[in-house]
Structures are given as C-alpha cells and as structure tokens.
Motif scaffolding. Structure first.
Motif, PDB file in Angstrom:
ATOM      1  N   GLU A  82       0.845  -1.185   0.000  1.00 17.18           N
ATOM      2  CA  GLU A  82       0.000   0.000   0.000  1.00 17.18           C
ATOM      3  C   GLU A  82       0.886   1.242   0.000  1.00 17.18           C
ATOM      4  O   GLU A  82       1.972   1.245   0.576  1.00 17.18           O
ATOM      5  CB  GLU A  82      -0.904   0.068   1.248  1.00 17.18           C
ATOM      6  CG  GLU A  82      -2.134  -0.794   1.186  1.00 17.18           C
ATOM      7  CD  GLU A  82      -3.124  -0.464   2.304  1.00 17.18           C
ATOM      8  OE1 GLU A  82      -4.073  -1.227   2.471  1.00 17.18           O
ATOM      9  OE2 GLU A  82      -2.943   0.554   3.013  1.00 17.18           O
ATOM     10  N   GLU A 142      -1.748   3.585  -4.425  1.00 16.58           N
ATOM     11  CA  GLU A 142      -2.329   2.261  -4.665  1.00 16.58           C
ATOM     12  C   GLU A 142      -3.626   2.072  -3.878  1.00 16.58           C
ATOM     13  O   GLU A 142      -3.854   2.711  -2.863  1.00 16.58           O
ATOM     14  CB  GLU A 142      -1.329   1.167  -4.278  1.00 16.58           C
ATOM     15  CG  GLU A 142       0.049   1.337  -4.881  1.00 16.58           C
ATOM     16  CD  GLU A 142       0.053   1.429  -6.389  1.00 16.58           C
ATOM     17  OE1 GLU A 142      -0.887   0.915  -7.047  1.00 16.58           O
ATOM     18  OE2 GLU A 142       0.983   2.040  -6.945  1.00 16.58           O
ATOM     19  N   GLN A 143      -4.443   1.155  -4.375  1.00 14.16           N
ATOM     20  CA  GLN A 143      -5.703   0.859  -3.693  1.00 14.16           C
ATOM     21  C   GLN A 143      -5.440   0.111  -2.392  1.00 14.16           C
ATOM     22  O   GLN A 143      -4.518  -0.701  -2.290  1.00 14.16           O
ATOM     23  CB  GLN A 143      -6.610   0.045  -4.613  1.00 14.16           C
ATOM     24  CG  GLN A 143      -7.134   0.862  -5.782  1.00 14.16           C
ATOM     25  CD  GLN A 143      -7.882   0.031  -6.808  1.00 14.16           C
ATOM     26  OE1 GLN A 143      -7.467  -1.071  -7.151  1.00 14.16           O
ATOM     27  NE2 GLN A 143      -8.990   0.558  -7.304  1.00 14.16           N
ATOM     28  N   ARG A 144      -6.265   0.410  -1.417  1.00 14.38           N
ATOM     29  CA  ARG A 144      -6.128  -0.224  -0.106  1.00 14.38           C
ATOM     30  C   ARG A 144      -6.359  -1.732  -0.213  1.00 14.38           C
ATOM     31  O   ARG A 144      -7.227  -2.206  -0.955  1.00 14.38           O
ATOM     32  CB  ARG A 144      -7.146   0.375   0.854  1.00 14.38           C
ATOM     33  CG  ARG A 144      -6.851   1.821   1.275  1.00 14.38           C
ATOM     34  CD  ARG A 144      -5.757   1.890   2.293  1.00 14.38           C
ATOM     35  NE  ARG A 144      -5.654   3.209   2.930  1.00 14.38           N
ATOM     36  CZ  ARG A 144      -4.844   3.477   3.934  1.00 14.38           C
ATOM     37  NH1 ARG A 144      -4.068   2.531   4.423  1.00 14.38           N
ATOM     38  NH2 ARG A 144      -4.797   4.684   4.450  1.00 14.38           N
ATOM     39  N   SER A 170      -9.884  -2.671   0.501  1.00 15.39           N
ATOM     40  CA  SER A 170     -10.934  -2.060  -0.314  1.00 15.39           C
ATOM     41  C   SER A 170     -11.679  -3.119  -1.114  1.00 15.39           C
ATOM     42  O   SER A 170     -11.207  -4.246  -1.304  1.00 15.39           O
ATOM     43  CB  SER A 170     -10.335  -1.033  -1.270  1.00 15.39           C
ATOM     44  OG  SER A 170      -9.670  -1.675  -2.348  1.00 15.39           O
ATOM     45  N   PHE A 207     -11.932  -3.095  -4.121  1.00 12.05           N
ATOM     46  CA  PHE A 207     -11.229  -3.245  -5.383  1.00 12.05           C
ATOM     47  C   PHE A 207     -10.048  -4.205  -5.287  1.00 12.05           C
ATOM     48  O   PHE A 207      -9.404  -4.502  -6.288  1.00 12.05           O
ATOM     49  CB  PHE A 207     -10.718  -1.874  -5.855  1.00 12.05           C
ATOM     50  CG  PHE A 207     -11.810  -0.881  -6.099  1.00 12.05           C
ATOM     51  CD1 PHE A 207     -12.453  -0.810  -7.326  1.00 12.05           C
ATOM     52  CD2 PHE A 207     -12.215  -0.011  -5.095  1.00 12.05           C
ATOM     53  CE1 PHE A 207     -13.462   0.109  -7.550  1.00 12.05           C
ATOM     54  CE2 PHE A 207     -13.219   0.913  -5.303  1.00 12.05           C
ATOM     55  CZ  PHE A 207     -13.853   0.968  -6.541  1.00 12.05           C
ATOM     56  N   ASP A 266     -12.696   5.121  -4.911  1.00  9.78           N
ATOM     57  CA  ASP A 266     -11.797   4.352  -5.771  1.00  9.78           C
ATOM     58  C   ASP A 266     -10.897   3.384  -5.005  1.00  9.78           C
ATOM     59  O   ASP A 266      -9.954   2.824  -5.573  1.00  9.78           O
ATOM     60  CB  ASP A 266     -10.935   5.302  -6.604  1.00  9.78           C
ATOM     61  CG  ASP A 266     -10.075   6.236  -5.746  1.00  9.78           C
ATOM     62  OD1 ASP A 266     -10.154   6.141  -4.504  1.00  9.78           O
ATOM     63  OD2 ASP A 266      -9.333   7.046  -6.327  1.00  9.78           O
ATOM     64  N   GLY A 267     -11.167   3.197  -3.724  1.00  9.69           N
ATOM     65  CA  GLY A 267     -10.349   2.278  -2.935  1.00  9.69           C
ATOM     66  C   GLY A 267      -9.062   2.876  -2.414  1.00  9.69           C
ATOM     67  O   GLY A 267      -8.224   2.163  -1.870  1.00  9.69           O
ATOM     68  N   ARG A 268      -8.919   4.193  -2.585  1.00  7.73           N
ATOM     69  CA  ARG A 268      -7.734   4.889  -2.083  1.00  7.73           C
ATOM     70  C   ARG A 268      -8.143   5.907  -1.024  1.00  7.73           C
ATOM     71  O   ARG A 268      -9.234   6.455  -1.090  1.00  7.73           O
ATOM     72  CB  ARG A 268      -6.999   5.609  -3.220  1.00  7.73           C
ATOM     73  CG  ARG A 268      -6.466   4.685  -4.308  1.00  7.73           C
ATOM     74  CD  ARG A 268      -5.877   5.479  -5.452  1.00  7.73           C
ATOM     75  NE  ARG A 268      -5.314   4.621  -6.483  1.00  7.73           N
ATOM     76  CZ  ARG A 268      -6.004   4.087  -7.489  1.00  7.73           C
ATOM     77  NH1 ARG A 268      -7.309   4.332  -7.596  1.00  7.73           N
ATOM     78  NH2 ARG A 268      -5.414   3.311  -8.375  1.00  7.73           N
TER      79      ARG A 268
END
Length: 596
Positions: free
Chosen positions: A377, A381-383, A386, A388, A433-435
């Motif tokens: 992470e 980048e996306q968690r 998340s 996603f 967006d998962g961030r």
C-alpha cells in the motif's frame, strides 16, 4: 553504490515499547531492517468526524503537526517502524485561503480538491499552513515534530517533488538571494537550457475544470504540464495543476542534451534539498524520480552527500529496466518496486496467476533486492481492504508475509494498512476508488480509534483491527530480531515442489537462513485450507545448514498454523505433510535434534 556502503548506513535503533501482541511484556526491540511508515499529517491527526464530501477545512477539519504526539510516535515505533515518511509537509496549492498571513491565494481552477495535491508544490521553502495550529509559527511546529520523531527513535523522511511545481508557484519564504523559478526565463522560446519551465509560445493555458469566476487562472504563454503534456489544453486526467520543470532536456525540440555547466534548475533544486537537510530531515522520497535525468541525480546526490553523508534518497520509478541506472549511476539508496514485486504479488493475491509465479518475479530483479523498497500500500495504490482488492485486511496476510520476509530490503507500511483501513469513502475530488484521499480534508475512523483518548494505545479499535495490527507487529518484530531476515539469504523451494501433492497455484514456499539458523516460510493465498507435501531437497539442506540425519520441529512464529515435526529424510523423499489455514502464512523456525 555497493552493498557494503548500504549496510554501513543501517544503524540500530533502541526503544522501550509495550507490545500488545506479546502479553503486555516490555521489550527492547533492536531494529535491523528499514521499515518506513507513511502518513499524511492532514488526515492522521484530524479528530473531526463530520466528513462532508468536498468539505472545506472549517467543515471537515485538518490534522496538525502537533497532533503527531510523542505517544503517537512511540506507538508507530512500537509497531516496528524505523522511519516516518511525512507526506504533504511542504507548502502546496490549496483552496484554503491563508492570504491574511501573507500567503497568496490559489485559483481553484488549478487545485485538485479543497485541500489540494501534496505534489503541487507552491513554495519549496515553507510548510503547509493548514498543518499548523499557529500559522505564523508553522515552521517551528514542523521543526518540533522532527525533534519529537527523533526522540522516539525514528528517522524523518519528506517528499521531494523535483519534476514539477504548482502553476501558482510563489515562494515567499525563500532565504535571501534565492531566485524564484522562472524569474529569468525567456518565455518567447519553448526551450532554453537555463529556463526553469517549458513554454508554448503564442498560446494561453486553459484548465480542464474552470471552477472559479472570482479567481480565474490566467497563464500566457502556457507552460507544459507536469506529466510531460505539451499542450495548452490538458485533460482532467493530466496533472494540469502542475508545471513541468526543465532539467536541460529539450523535449519539444531536438537540441542535443547538454548538462555542462549544470542547468539553472539543477542548482535551484540542490539549494532546496540542502535547505531541508539543514533542518534535520533524514531522507527524501523523490516523487517521479524517473522523469528527471539520472545525470542530475548523480550530481545532486553527490553534492548533498558531501555535506550530509547519511542522507537517504528513495526513488519513485516505474521502469524495471532503469533500476540499475538509478541505483548505480544515480546513487539512490532504494527504489520503489511496484512494477515487479507489487504487481506480481497483487496478481497472486487476486488469483490471476499461480503462487509459483513469484519465482519468476524475484528472478527479474536478482542482485538488486537490497535496493528495492517493497510495499503493498501507499497513497497511489488501492487499499488492501478495499472492495477493489482483497475486501478485508486479513486476506492480505500471505502477501504481506512474503513481501516482508523474502529479502533484507526495506519495507513500507501505509498508515491504516495495519488496521484494515478500506479507502472506500467518496471524499470529494478523490472518488470512491479504494484509495485514501490525498486531495481532500477528511478523517479516518480507524485512526481515531487507534488514537483513543490521545494515548494511542488502540483501546477503541474494533477487534478485527486490533488483531490485524497485532499480526503486523509480530511480523515486523520477527524481521528485526531474527538475523536470517535482516542479513540472511533466500532459497526458493518452488522448483522442487511442482508435484501433485503440493498446490503450487496457491502456496508459495521458501527458506531463509543465516549462521546455522534456518526458517521455512509458507504462504497460503487461497480462501480454503490447503494440505500439502513439501519437499526440501538435499541442495537446500546443505545450503541452509540442515542435516539429513536429524529430526526437525518448528513452531509457527506467527501463530496461525500447527507446529511441524519431521525427519529430514522424509523432507528429502516423500515430503513434509502439513496444512495451512485459509489466507494465512507461517514462519517456522526449524530446529534439529537427534532422537533418543
């Protein structure tokens, strides 16, 4: 740079801390691996919980330097960190109005979000005013944070953003004699060696989002945008809030590169790095370093190291075929490794490729592992938790264990990663967006739970978050305390375990060894319990210091799976039998003895 130089820079940090995952006993952790904890002060210390989408600083609040207290830093050190990367420290463009403090207001047309991007630097010689309790005393508050961080046994890293600046770059805090970017530029030409910017003569810049009628952004001639967009009308997906800096490379034309004498931008950036170095900063994470000529880095890092020999430089770079240049020519200590290990681990974690594919991954960077910064992470980048990616943090345990234990290189933890922060809010400019947003004023509930009443003990954490943090704490303690994980070597077992009794699609296995101490690491990337028969070949035994006449046992140091007991002869022939629980990993310390 050689390995000897690198190892000489890795000092030992000593700190008395309480580890909740180890029954409250008092431990003195000797820290041998670099573990960098990245946090955004704007979000980290924010105690408000209103969270209005697109809310301003008055509505949603903002964390301050002072909120990163002694207790918070001790808790971060207790997790296993050795460095804190403070993201968004240097003053950047924002929609918040600080004009009453003598700071020029920004046009919302060229600011992303209410808070603004930390990577659109507005004044390289100042800190973000929204991070200060007393705006007039903002630099002193940051300097006090440096002092607190060092007192907690941690080093300080900040961002260096050399490739671009905010469109409204306007330094009002530069030391006397420092000229601002662009002051002596010839704006009638697209490129000149000593221009600080690239120009588009005869054009007017048009932002993709014209938000403000009161403060519309005006720019003639237009300048090139930070992501190498040489158009006066960049799109909303471009870095339109930034301006590309010129390091002497004629992108719009075909002039041959000439770096002697050093272009003006080189000298200005060196002054900036020296300014922060003198304040006690220990290192720089260099944003988009790959977009700046490697020749500049070699010169600048050399100049800085002549005055600050221990200064740390980490490069953000996304082309694996350029790794060697930025290490051995540029002089960087470490490089981001997104395009090799991160991408490969993500594919394995998401079930897109077999776990055995990690063998091909590490082989691509063989010989460079000590110089690569591993992470799962960061702010780009996306968690992990998340929707996603893995949906919940504990499903990332096998991937995190592999990233932490394969080699001796540094590791990055993004704040809230160890708690299972999901990044699933729709904050404003940063959509769902998962961030976790870097553009908006916001707060994170799990960070507030960890803060508790200000003692940062995590007393208010939900059970799942507390358990996940305990795993991270155990994992980081192991890689600090066991020599095999900070100066040992790696042996991949996948080449001999492609047989039907070992699920190489879902399980990855390798060994770490040093000084007669041997560890077996197994990671199950599956949502199902996996039974296995694992072979350890004679070559591995000889290499790792095992003896084929002995009987071995091993306790899982992470505590997820049952102990192993096996004669070495069985490992050589039929294979060790065992089971791995879903989404777990095991670190077995193998100890041999003679049966009576």
């Amino acid at each position: 740079m050689n390995n000897g130089k690198l190892i000489s820079k890795i000092s030992y940090f000593y700190l008395d801390v309480f580890f909740s995952g180890f029954e409250g006993k008092k431990f003195r952790m000797d820290k041998h691996r670099f573990v960098i904890y990245q946090l955004l002060p704007r979000l980290f210390g924010n105690t408000k919980s209103v969270n209005v989408p697109n809310g301003n600083i008055d509505q949603n609040g903002c964390g301050k330097f002072n909120d990163i207290s002694k207790e918070a830093l001790i808790s971060i050190a207790g997790l296993g960190a050795t460095h804190v990367w403070y993201t968004g420290v240097i003053e950047h463009a924002t929609c918040s109005d600080f004009s009453k403090y003598g700071i020029a207001a920004d046009s919302p047309d060229v600011v992303k979000g209410q808070a603004g991007s930390p990577y659109a630097i507005k004044d390289y010689y100042d800190v973000a005013p929204d991070l200060a309790v007393d705006v007039n005393n903002r630099m002193a508050e940051f300097e006090n944070l440096i002092t607190r961080t060092h007192a907690a046994g941690l080093k300080v890293i900040i961002d260096l953003v050399p490739n671009h600046v905010a469109r409204n770059y306007n330094s009002d805090a530069a030391p006397k004699g420092i000229e601002p970017f662009g002051k002596k530029d010839n704006k009638k030409v697209s490129f000149a060696k000593d221009n600080n910017y690239y120009y588009l003569p005869g054009t007017t810049f048009k932002p993709p989002l014209q938000i403000s009628n009161e403060k519309p952004w005006k720019e003639t001639p237009a300048r090139a945008t930070g992501n190498d967009c040489f158009s006066p009308t960049p799109s909303v997906n471009d870095w339109y809030e930034t301006v590309k800096l010129n390091y002497g490379v004629d992108y719009p034309g075909d002039t041959q590169v000439d770096f002697e004498p050093e272009p003006d931008t080189w000298k200005k950036m060196l002054d900036i790095v020296l300014y922060w170095s003198q304040k006690g900063v220990d290192g720089f994470r260099c944003d988009m370093a790959g977009m700046v000529p490697v020749e500049f880095w070699r010169w600048m890092i050399g100049e800085v190291r002549s005055k600050f020999p221990e200064m740390l430089f980490i490069a953000e770079i996304y082309e694996a075929d350029r790794y060697q240049d930025y290490i051995f020519k540029g002089g960087f200590d470490f490089l981001y490794d997104k395009v090799v290990l991160y991408d490969a681990l993500r594919d394995v974690m998401e079930g897109k490729v077999p776990a055995s594919g990690l063998t091909d991954c590490w082989q691509k960077t063989d010989g460079l592992h000590h110089f690569l910064l591993y992470f799962l992470e960061n702010h780009d980048e996306q968690r992990l938790s998340s929707d996603f990616f893995m949906t919940v943090g504990h499903k990332a345990i096998p991937g995190m264990t592999v990233a932490a234990t394969m080699f001796n290189n540094p590791l990055l933890i993004y704040f809230g990663q160890e708690l299972g922060e999901r990044g699933m809010d729709e904050e404003g400019f940063s959509g769902r967006d998962g961030r976790t947003t870097i553009f908006d004023y916001w707060s994170l509930k799990l960070i507030q739970n960890w803060r508790s009443n200000g003692d940062w003990t995590g007393a208010d954490l939900p059970k799942a978050a507390a358990e996940l943090r305990s795993f991270y704490q155990k994992l980081l303690t192991i890689i600090h305390q066991k020599p095999a994980f900070y100066k040992g070597r790696f042996y991949d077992l996948m080449w001999v375990n492609r047989h039907e009794s070992f699920c190489h699609d879902k399980i990855y296995a390798f060994m770490r060894y040093e000084g007669g101490h041997c560890f077996l690491i197994l990671a199950n990337f599956s949502d199902k319990q996996q039974s296995y028969k694992l072979k350890i070949p004679l070559d591995a035994m000889d290499t790792c210091g095992m003896e084929k006449e002995l009987f071995y046992n091993g306790i899982d140091l992470l505590g997820f799976n049952r102990p192993l007991q096996f004669p070495a002869a069985v490992a050589l022939n039929g294979g060790i039998g065992g089971r791995l629980e879903p989404y777990t990993a095991s670190i077995y310390e193998l100890k041999g003895y003679v049966l009576d």
